[in-house]
Design a protein around this motif. Structure first.
Motif, mmCIF file in Angstrom:
data_model
loop_
_atom_site.group_PDB
_atom_site.id
_atom_site.type_symbol
_atom_site.label_atom_id
_atom_site.label_comp_id
_atom_site.label_asym_id
_atom_site.label_seq_id
_atom_site.Cartn_x
_atom_site.Cartn_y
_atom_site.Cartn_z
ATOM 1 N N LEU A 214 0.843 -1.185 0.000
ATOM 2 C CA LEU A 214 0.000 0.000 0.000
ATOM 3 C C LEU A 214 0.879 1.236 0.000
ATOM 4 N N ILE A 215 0.607 2.144 -0.931
ATOM 5 C CA ILE A 215 1.331 3.406 -1.012
ATOM 6 C C ILE A 215 0.413 4.522 -0.541
ATOM 7 N N ASN A 216 0.894 5.328 0.374
ATOM 8 C CA ASN A 216 0.117 6.458 0.874
ATOM 9 C C ASN A 216 0.816 7.751 0.481
ATOM 10 N N CYS A 217 0.160 8.543 -0.334
ATOM 11 C CA CYS A 217 0.667 9.861 -0.693
ATOM 12 C C CYS A 217 0.062 10.874 0.271
ATOM 13 N N VAL B 212 9.081 -3.092 -3.234
ATOM 14 C CA VAL B 212 8.245 -4.293 -3.392
ATOM 15 C C VAL B 212 9.107 -5.551 -3.284
ATOM 16 N N ALA B 213 10.263 -5.533 -3.954
ATOM 17 C CA ALA B 213 11.172 -6.688 -3.915
ATOM 18 C C ALA B 213 11.689 -6.942 -2.510
ATOM 19 N N GLU B 214 11.801 -5.867 -1.723
ATOM 20 C CA GLU B 214 12.265 -5.992 -0.341
ATOM 21 C C GLU B 214 11.192 -6.607 0.548
ATOM 22 N N GLY B 215 9.942 -6.593 0.068
ATOM 23 C CA GLY B 215 8.838 -7.136 0.848
ATOM 24 C C GLY B 215 8.158 -6.113 1.726
ATOM 25 N N LYS B 216 8.362 -4.841 1.417
ATOM 26 C CA LYS B 216 7.759 -3.780 2.223
ATOM 27 C C LYS B 216 6.244 -3.771 2.041
ATOM 28 N N SER B 217 5.516 -3.600 3.146
ATOM 29 C CA SER B 217 4.055 -3.645 3.100
ATOM 30 C C SER B 217 3.429 -2.277 2.885
ATOM 31 N N GLN B 218 4.115 -1.242 3.338
ATOM 32 C CA GLN B 218 3.553 0.103 3.278
ATOM 33 C C GLN B 218 4.645 1.091 2.913
ATOM 34 N N LEU B 219 4.336 1.992 1.980
ATOM 35 C CA LEU B 219 5.265 3.055 1.596
ATOM 36 C C LEU B 219 4.545 4.388 1.737
ATOM 37 N N VAL B 220 5.093 5.271 2.549
ATOM 38 C CA VAL B 220 4.497 6.590 2.753
ATOM 39 C C VAL B 220 5.358 7.635 2.057
ATOM 40 N N ILE B 221 4.761 8.302 1.074
ATOM 41 C CA ILE B 221 5.449 9.355 0.328
ATOM 42 C C ILE B 221 4.850 10.687 0.756
ATOM 43 N N ALA B 222 5.660 11.533 1.373
ATOM 44 C CA ALA B 222 5.161 12.790 1.924
ATOM 45 C C ALA B 222 5.672 13.986 1.139
ATOM 46 N N MET B 223 4.768 14.917 0.855
ATOM 47 C CA MET B 223 5.101 16.178 0.208
ATOM 48 C C MET B 223 4.873 17.296 1.221
ATOM 49 N N GLY B 224 5.891 18.098 1.466
ATOM 50 C CA GLY B 224 5.761 19.134 2.479
ATOM 51 C C GLY B 224 5.949 20.532 1.936
ATOM 52 N N CYS B 225 5.118 21.449 2.396
ATOM 53 C CA CYS B 225 5.323 22.868 2.121
ATOM 54 C C CYS B 225 5.150 23.602 3.449
ATOM 55 N N LEU C 71 0.168 7.257 -9.737
ATOM 56 C CA LEU C 71 0.241 5.886 -9.239
ATOM 57 C C LEU C 71 -1.075 5.148 -9.449
ATOM 58 N N LEU C 72 -2.182 5.886 -9.363
ATOM 59 C CA LEU C 72 -3.493 5.297 -9.616
ATOM 60 C C LEU C 72 -3.591 4.833 -11.064
ATOM 61 N N ASP C 73 -3.048 5.622 -11.980
ATOM 62 C CA ASP C 73 -3.054 5.252 -13.395
ATOM 63 C C ASP C 73 -2.205 4.010 -13.647
ATOM 64 N N GLN C 74 -1.249 3.750 -12.748
ATOM 65 C CA GLN C 74 -0.410 2.561 -12.865
ATOM 66 C C GLN C 74 -1.018 1.356 -12.160
ATOM 67 N N ASN C 75 -2.256 1.511 -11.686
ATOM 68 C CA ASN C 75 -2.961 0.446 -10.975
ATOM 69 C C ASN C 75 -2.263 0.042 -9.685
ATOM 70 N N ARG C 76 -1.588 0.992 -9.059
ATOM 71 C CA ARG C 76 -0.994 0.740 -7.753
ATOM 72 C C ARG C 76 -2.075 0.814 -6.675
ATOM 73 N N LYS C 77 -1.828 0.130 -5.575
ATOM 74 C CA LYS C 77 -2.705 0.211 -4.414
ATOM 75 C C LYS C 77 -2.291 1.466 -3.645
ATOM 76 N N VAL C 78 -3.018 2.553 -3.839
ATOM 77 C CA VAL C 78 -2.563 3.855 -3.351
ATOM 78 C C VAL C 78 -3.707 4.654 -2.734
ATOM 79 N N THR C 79 -3.390 5.406 -1.703
ATOM 80 C CA THR C 79 -4.335 6.320 -1.070
ATOM 81 C C THR C 79 -3.686 7.692 -0.977
ATOM 82 N N VAL C 80 -4.488 8.705 -0.692
ATOM 83 C CA VAL C 80 -3.962 10.056 -0.520
ATOM 84 C C VAL C 80 -4.639 10.694 0.686
ATOM 85 N N ASN C 81 -3.856 11.416 1.487
ATOM 86 C CA ASN C 81 -4.442 12.162 2.593
ATOM 87 C C ASN C 81 -3.636 13.434 2.826
ATOM 88 N N HIS C 82 -4.327 14.442 3.333
ATOM 89 C CA HIS C 82 -3.725 15.761 3.515
ATOM 90 C C HIS C 82 -3.801 16.130 4.999
#
Length: 285
Positions: A165-168, A238-251, A269-280
């Motif tokens: 799961l990727i969380n932007c 993914v190859a490492e077996g990570k379950s969750q990736l959090v990508i943060a954008m800061g201003c 990432l959604l267009d790439q069919n990744r399992k992704v969410t977004v929160n602000h």
């Protein structure tokens, strides 16, 4: 059967999390003695029942018994019992404030640790190895209860054993760092819509703000480079077996530039069919 083991700081929101997990179909056991984890898992996996999702909470309330936790986690691995470990975290200052507001006693508060601050620090040291080996880390420092519920639902509503799961997320540096993030990108170098009268009170979710932020050549080039880097890194995680990736954008304030970039990366990432969410995180502050 899916098994989720939950631990973390006392006061970080485990009770609210259990309520949410029960709402989405998990069978939950709170405050389980650590030495029973592997036995309970074996019984649950071998029994013929209708339990498809199971979550157990093991934390500092076990006191000295908690030292068995790490041995039990190793036993699960040795016996091939599939599971995920989630760690619920929170800053010391916020934990202290929550304890003062609720007037509840910290589980490690005793004669040896006569203050809440000392008890929290003792617990943090005790749980440090658990945080380091966790598959998921959720930091509730800046999360309202409804935000925690949304985050937990996004992660665990589907099968927790399939895919990463990727969380932007977006955040404002003025409200503190994104401590749970794996990747943090600072977009304060870009022109700020805050100083444009028509955009000051709008956010990066609106098309007007997004169009302004992305109207600059440096914004377009930065987004291109960030996406290129993220696309390169995801298969490695993914190859490492990570379950969750959090990508943060800061201003600065977490309302305009960071929100815009989080939304842009999320759509990519959604267009790439990744399992992704977004929160602000700070959009409403």
């Amino acid at each position: 059967m899916e098994m989720l083991i939950i631990t973390g700081m006392s006061g970080a929101g485990k009770s609210r999390m259990i309520d949410t997990l029960e709402d989405i179909g998990f069978y939950c056991v709170d405050n389980m003695p650590p030495m029973l984890i592997s036995k309970f898992a074996e019984l649950a996996f071998q029994s013929e029942n209708n339990i498809n999702k199971m979550a157990v909470v093991v934390d500092a309330r076990s006191g000295r018994l908690f030292q068995e936790f790490y041995r039990e986690m190793d036993l699960l691995v040795e016996r091939g019992i599939e599971h995920k470990l989630l760690f619920l975290d929170c800053s010391n200052d916020v934990l202290m404030r929550r304890y003062k507001e609720t007037r509840r006693k910290h589980p490690l508060f005793d004669e040896g640790t006569p203050s809440i601050e000392q008890a929290i620090q003792k617990e943090r040291e005790m749980l440090r190895p658990a945080r380091e080996r966790a598959d998921y880390v959720i930091d509730t420092t800046h999360l309202a209860p409804i935000q925690l519920k949304e985050k937990v639902t996004a992660i665990f509503l589907d099968n927790i054993s399939t895919g990463m799961l990727i969380n932007c997320m977006s955040f404002g540096f003025k409200y503190g760092p994104a401590s749970e993030a794996d990747l943090v990108f600072d977009v304060r170098c870009l022109p700020n819509p805050f100083y444009i009268k028509e955009l000051k009170f709008k956010t990066g979710i609106t098309s007007e703000v997004q169009e302004y932020v992305m109207s600059w050549p440096q914004s377009q080039e930065l987004l291109k480079k960030l996406i290129d880097l993220i696309d390169f890194l995801i298969p490695l995680y993914v190859a490492e077996g990570k379950s969750q990736l959090v990508i943060a954008m800061g201003c600065t304030g977490g309302k305009h530039r960071s929100v815009t970039f989080a939304e842009m990366v999320y759509r990519h990432l959604l267009d790439q069919n990744r399992k992704v969410t977004v929160n602000h995180r700070d959009i409403s502050k």
